[in-house]
Design an enzyme around this catalytic site. Structure first.
Site, PDB file in Angstrom:
ATOM      1  N   GLY A   3      -9.173  -2.764  12.730  1.00  0.00           N
ATOM      2  CA  GLY A   3     -10.357  -3.211  13.483  1.00  0.00           C
ATOM      3  C   GLY A   3     -11.076  -2.045  14.203  1.00  0.00           C
ATOM      4  O   GLY A   3     -11.735  -2.256  15.161  1.00  0.00           O
ATOM      5  N   ARG A  47     -23.662 -10.304 -10.029  1.00  0.00           N
ATOM      6  CA  ARG A  47     -22.985 -11.508  -9.500  1.00  0.00           C
ATOM      7  C   ARG A  47     -24.026 -12.302  -8.932  1.00  0.00           C
ATOM      8  O   ARG A  47     -24.482 -12.012  -7.874  1.00  0.00           O
ATOM      9  CB  ARG A  47     -21.647 -11.342  -8.597  1.00  0.00           C
ATOM     10  CG  ARG A  47     -20.682 -10.321  -9.236  1.00  0.00           C
ATOM     11  CD  ARG A  47     -19.560 -10.367  -8.267  1.00  0.00           C
ATOM     12  NE  ARG A  47     -18.570  -9.316  -8.407  1.00  0.00           N
ATOM     13  CZ  ARG A  47     -17.303  -9.207  -8.069  1.00  0.00           C
ATOM     14  NH1 ARG A  47     -16.802  -9.872  -6.959  1.00  0.00           N
ATOM     15  NH2 ARG A  47     -16.318  -8.308  -8.478  1.00  0.00           N
ATOM     16  N   GLU A  51      -6.121   1.692  -5.172  1.00  0.00           N
ATOM     17  CA  GLU A  51      -5.017   0.563  -5.322  1.00  0.00           C
ATOM     18  C   GLU A  51      -5.318  -0.007  -6.775  1.00  0.00           C
ATOM     19  O   GLU A  51      -6.169   0.457  -7.419  1.00  0.00           O
ATOM     20  CB  GLU A  51      -5.304  -0.556  -4.391  1.00  0.00           C
ATOM     21  CG  GLU A  51      -6.602  -1.352  -4.547  1.00  0.00           C
ATOM     22  CD  GLU A  51      -6.602  -2.608  -3.557  1.00  0.00           C
ATOM     23  OE1 GLU A  51      -5.781  -2.945  -3.038  1.00  0.00           O
ATOM     24  OE2 GLU A  51      -7.700  -3.285  -3.504  1.00  0.00           O
ATOM     25  N   VAL A  83     -13.053  -9.751 -11.928  1.00  0.00           N
ATOM     26  CA  VAL A  83     -14.436 -10.408 -12.042  1.00  0.00           C
ATOM     27  C   VAL A  83     -15.238  -9.732 -13.104  1.00  0.00           C
ATOM     28  O   VAL A  83     -15.972 -10.324 -13.948  1.00  0.00           O
ATOM     29  CB  VAL A  83     -15.319 -10.402 -10.651  1.00  0.00           C
ATOM     30  CG1 VAL A  83     -16.667 -11.294 -10.737  1.00  0.00           C
ATOM     31  CG2 VAL A  83     -14.436 -11.367  -9.573  1.00  0.00           C
ATOM     32  N   ASN A 125      -5.332  -3.192  -9.274  1.00  0.00           N
ATOM     33  CA  ASN A 125      -5.412  -4.876  -9.050  1.00  0.00           C
ATOM     34  C   ASN A 125      -4.802  -5.352 -10.235  1.00  0.00           C
ATOM     35  O   ASN A 125      -5.179  -5.083 -11.513  1.00  0.00           O
ATOM     36  CB  ASN A 125      -6.748  -5.345  -8.945  1.00  0.00           C
ATOM     37  CG  ASN A 125      -7.654  -5.182  -7.673  1.00  0.00           C
ATOM     38  OD1 ASN A 125      -6.710  -5.270  -6.670  1.00  0.00           O
ATOM     39  ND2 ASN A 125      -8.679  -4.555  -7.673  1.00  0.00           N
ATOM     40  N   LYS A 180     -18.452  -6.446  -3.963  1.00  0.00           N
ATOM     41  CA  LYS A 180     -19.334  -6.050  -5.051  1.00  0.00           C
ATOM     42  C   LYS A 180     -20.349  -6.943  -5.542  1.00  0.00           C
ATOM     43  O   LYS A 180     -19.934  -8.063  -5.676  1.00  0.00           O
ATOM     44  CB  LYS A 180     -18.022  -5.841  -6.505  1.00  0.00           C
ATOM     45  CG  LYS A 180     -17.005  -4.807  -6.199  1.00  0.00           C
ATOM     46  CD  LYS A 180     -16.009  -4.840  -7.068  1.00  0.00           C
ATOM     47  CE  LYS A 180     -14.995  -3.988  -6.806  1.00  0.00           C
ATOM     48  NZ  LYS A 180     -13.775  -4.296  -7.771  1.00  0.00           N
ATOM     49  N   ARG A 203      -4.408  -7.937 -12.243  1.00  0.00           N
ATOM     50  CA  ARG A 203      -4.896  -9.179 -12.858  1.00  0.00           C
ATOM     51  C   ARG A 203      -6.247  -8.845 -13.324  1.00  0.00           C
ATOM     52  O   ARG A 203      -6.574  -7.895 -13.687  1.00  0.00           O
ATOM     53  CB  ARG A 203      -5.295 -10.103 -11.643  1.00  0.00           C
ATOM     54  CG  ARG A 203      -6.160  -9.538 -10.673  1.00  0.00           C
ATOM     55  CD  ARG A 203      -6.847 -10.390  -9.641  1.00  0.00           C
ATOM     56  NE  ARG A 203      -7.389  -9.725  -8.459  1.00  0.00           N
ATOM     57  CZ  ARG A 203      -8.415  -9.040  -8.363  1.00  0.00           C
ATOM     58  NH1 ARG A 203      -9.156  -8.929  -9.318  1.00  0.00           N
ATOM     59  NH2 ARG A 203      -8.844  -8.298  -7.168  1.00  0.00           N
ATOM     60  N   LYS A 234      -6.580   8.051  12.503  1.00  0.00           N
ATOM     61  CA  LYS A 234      -6.252   6.693  12.506  1.00  0.00           C
ATOM     62  C   LYS A 234      -4.837   6.519  12.819  1.00  0.00           C
ATOM     63  O   LYS A 234      -3.937   7.035  13.026  1.00  0.00           O
ATOM     64  CB  LYS A 234      -6.333   5.866  11.167  1.00  0.00           C
ATOM     65  CG  LYS A 234      -7.776   5.798  10.635  1.00  0.00           C
ATOM     66  CD  LYS A 234      -7.729   4.570   9.457  1.00  0.00           C
ATOM     67  CE  LYS A 234      -7.488   5.309   8.117  1.00  0.00           C
ATOM     68  NZ  LYS A 234      -7.665   4.428   7.082  1.00  0.00           N
ATOM     69  N   LYS A 292       0.960  -1.131  -0.134  1.00  0.00           N
ATOM     70  CA  LYS A 292       0.123  -0.042  -0.005  1.00  0.00           C
ATOM     71  C   LYS A 292       0.671   1.045   0.106  1.00  0.00           C
ATOM     72  O   LYS A 292       0.528   2.327  -0.913  1.00  0.00           O
ATOM     73  CB  LYS A 292      -0.934   0.097   1.361  1.00  0.00           C
ATOM     74  CG  LYS A 292      -2.327  -0.008   0.925  1.00  0.00           C
ATOM     75  CD  LYS A 292      -3.294  -0.072   2.040  1.00  0.00           C
ATOM     76  CE  LYS A 292      -4.619   0.488   1.627  1.00  0.00           C
ATOM     77  NZ  LYS A 292      -5.117  -0.123   0.597  1.00  0.00           N
TER      78      LYS A 292
END
Lengths: 165, 455
Positions: free
Chosen positions: B164, B339, B289, B296, B291, B237, B293, B158, B117
């Site tokens: 959490g 989906r 970010e 979906v 991804n 999603k 790849r 933060k 990140k």
């Protein structure tokens, strides 16, 4: 798909037949086509086919979680005439290269007719240079070697047939 | 060298999708399966399938050495990782390279740096991509007030070591920021033994937008427009659309340019997606970010571009350059994907594995179904619950919603519980029609209304 034929179709057909049979719950299936004959049975009382014809043992032979010898039925069909009813089929736990000896040139862990105790190492499965020993689940006598030394085997593929003590 | 034999290191609908794309390019296919997937649709369609190991993914689909061993032993010269499983683990392309197999995806170093990140944010900043305004360290309550005034309210304070929700405070003004510093700092020390805090702008209502990218690995990157994936439940999603109808044209152009600049700055190879948060109130977008790849939801981009992204992936992995220039990418109409999961929405989305006893999917113009299911198919309990993706395409968003409504009504599945009914409720909701949704809308509005009715 024209390139489909490049991969063993008869083997695929046999594999599909065995899988469908396993799922169907049918007790006995007897197929004859030309000089090819196949008997699949879930009942250990079913008589074997006569003479030296190839017979594929059904799921009854395999006590493992894998119900059918799915991966290399060709080898099974060739060797199975020597596998008595009730023999235990020892299968590969995962895909990898099957080695019968602890190192190149060494004697095989076990030969046909050899005795193994429960827990004895009987072969190696190699994945990317990581060698894992496969152990006999039960004590007995090896009656057939069902995979080729140095070949890729898949998870659940039959490796040895053993007659338990 | 174009690929000759492809190893498919995945399962489910994406394995089938990859096999079909390979067959269209006359590439042979070997599909890896676990013991539970011997009879899968992809395994049946492929030239060959090999059983890696038992049903547990850790001993089959998630073991990179096992996967590459199988690819090599079956003579494959390419490997497609799909999504999930090993698709963003740098070890997979490394093992592929060591064994002379072309990995269908980016370089391992790119996967690693984008997966981190902090590195990814630094790369985005260097490429001029907007990040959520924030400040890396705050030392005192006075500091917090001053920085928060600069960032703009509300702000999120933060714990750097956090997680959490502990050591996390939302402040709406200067007093809140000062008081929030003291509270978050104390909580962070108590929970993590480290009181270091950082602060960023809090976006109460955001859309999730993302840009589909394709790079040649030599600095050429093109995009296939953006997708809006704001209908989510617990960050998962459920519905994806293309384009993002809520985004004004000038922002859309900036979004695409940002995503392309980021990918080009690392000479990105193959398919990737840059994800952004779209702040509805401020009309700004911020990088989340990348991804590294195929995703979906890639079919909605395929539907509006008329271009097969998975085939392009295979061509690029085989050494070809991009087959289109940016000005040849033409986007038209509107596409929506649902989906479909085997889950019981009345029982807190409990997975519903089992055998499909009846399967009658919708058909027709502008309707696409990416699914590995059929009548009699078994959904094993070991993997994710997605059983297919229903995609529609039409000239406008309104027409696409109508088409989707009809398609969902026609979709009959028996034997298992599915999310088809929930999708019908979502698209029938006035907020969805009016496009007044955000990433928390499903939970805060629709599912809350549902519970109200049930109570």
């Amino acid at each position: 798909m024209t390139h489909k034929s490049s991969i063993d179709q008869p083997v695929d057909q046999l594999r599909i037949l065995i899988e469908e049979f396993t799922r169907s719950g049918i007790a006995t299936l007897h197929v004859r086509s030309g000089d090819f004959e196949l008997l699949l049975s879930n009942d250990s009382g079913t008589p074997s086919l006569a003479s030296g014809r190839p017979v594929a043992n059904g799921p009854v032979a395999a006590p493992a979680t894998i119900p059918a010898p799915a991966a290399a039925p060709a080898a099974v069909v060739q060797a199975v005439s020597a596998v008595p009813d009730g023999a235990v089929i020892l299968t590969a736990p995962n895909l990898g290269t099957f080695y019968r000896a602890p190192k190149p040139g060494a004697a095989a862990y076990v030969e046909i007719g050899g005795r193994v105790a429960q827990g004895d190492e009987i072969c190696l499965i190699e994945v990317m240079k990581l060698f894992t020993g496969v152990r006999a689940e039960v004590a007995g006598t090896i009656v057939a070697v069902l995979a080729e030394d140095g070949a890729m085997v898949e998870a659940g593929q039959p490796l040895f047939a053993l007659v338990a003590d | 060298m174009a690929l000759k034999r492809l190893f498919v290191a995945n399962r489910g609908e994406i394995a089938l999708r990859i096999v079909r794309a390979a067959q269209a390019l006359n590439i042979e296919t070997v599909v890896a399966v676990s013991d539970a997937d011997r009879d899968s649709a992809a395994a049946r369609l492929a030239d060959r399938s090999v059983v890696l190991g038992p049903a547990q993914a850790a001993r089959s689909y998630l073991d990179p050495r096992l996967v590459v061993h199988a690819a090599k032993a079956t003579g494959c010269d390419g490997l497609h990782p799909g999504y999930g499983f090993l698709s963003e683990r740098a070890i997979l392309p490394r093992l592929c390279a060591a064994n002379g197999i072309a990995f269908v995806g980016p370089e391992p170093e790119v996967i690693e740096s984008l997966g981190d990140k902090i590195q990814a944010r630094a790369m985005a900043r260097a490429a001029g991509v907007p990040l959520v305004p924030g400040c890396d360290s705050i030392a005192s309550a006075a500091d917090a007030r001053r920085e928060a005034d600069k960032i703009g309210y509300p702000v999120l304070i933060k714990a750097a070591a956090g997680g959490g929700g502990r050591g996390m405070v939302i402040a709406h003004n200067g007093d809140g920021a000062a008081a929030g510093f003291d509270r978050a700092s104390a909580e962070a020390v108590a929970a993590f033994g480290d009181g270091t805090l950082f602060m960023e702008r809090f976006v109460p209502q955001a859309r999730h937008v993302e840009v589909q990218l394709m790079g040649d690995g030599r600095g050429q990157v093109i995009h296939f427009g953006e997708r809006d994936c704001s209908v989510q439940r617990r960050y998962q999603k459920l519905i994806e659309e293309a384009p993002c109808a809520a985004m004004p044209e000038h922002l859309r152009a900036q979004l695409h340019a940002s995503a392309v600049a980021l990918a080009a700055s690392v000479q990105y190879r193959n398919a990737g997606t840059a994800e952004f948060l779209f702040d509805i109130a401020r009309q700004e977008f911020y990088f989340i970010e990348v991804n590294a790849r195929i995703q979906v939801e890639h079919p909605v981009s395929e539907m509006i571009s008329g271009f097969d992204l998975v085939q392009e992936q295979l061509r690029i992995a085989g050494g070809a350059g991009l087959s289109l220039r940016q000005d040849q990418v033409r986007l038209s109409g509107h596409a929506i994907e649902c989906r479909i999961n085997a889950e019981d929405t009345a029982r807190d989305f409990l997975p519903s594995p089992g055998r499909i006893t009846y399967w009658s999917p919708p058909q027709g113009e502008g309707v696409r179904l990416d699914s590995h299911m059929s009548e009699g198919a078994m959904i094993p309990p070991y993997y994710d619950s997605m059983i297919g993706k229903l995609i529609v395409h039409a000239d406008t968003r309104e027409a696409a919603i109508d088409r989707l409504d009809a398609a969902l009504a026609d979709f009959q599945v028996e034997g298992i519980a599915t999310t088809i009914g929930l999708h019908r409720e979502i698209i029938a909701h006035p907020d969805f029609r009016a496009n007044r949704i955000h990433t928390r809308w499903l939970e805060q509005v629709l599912l809350a209304e549902r519970e109200g009715v049930a109570a």
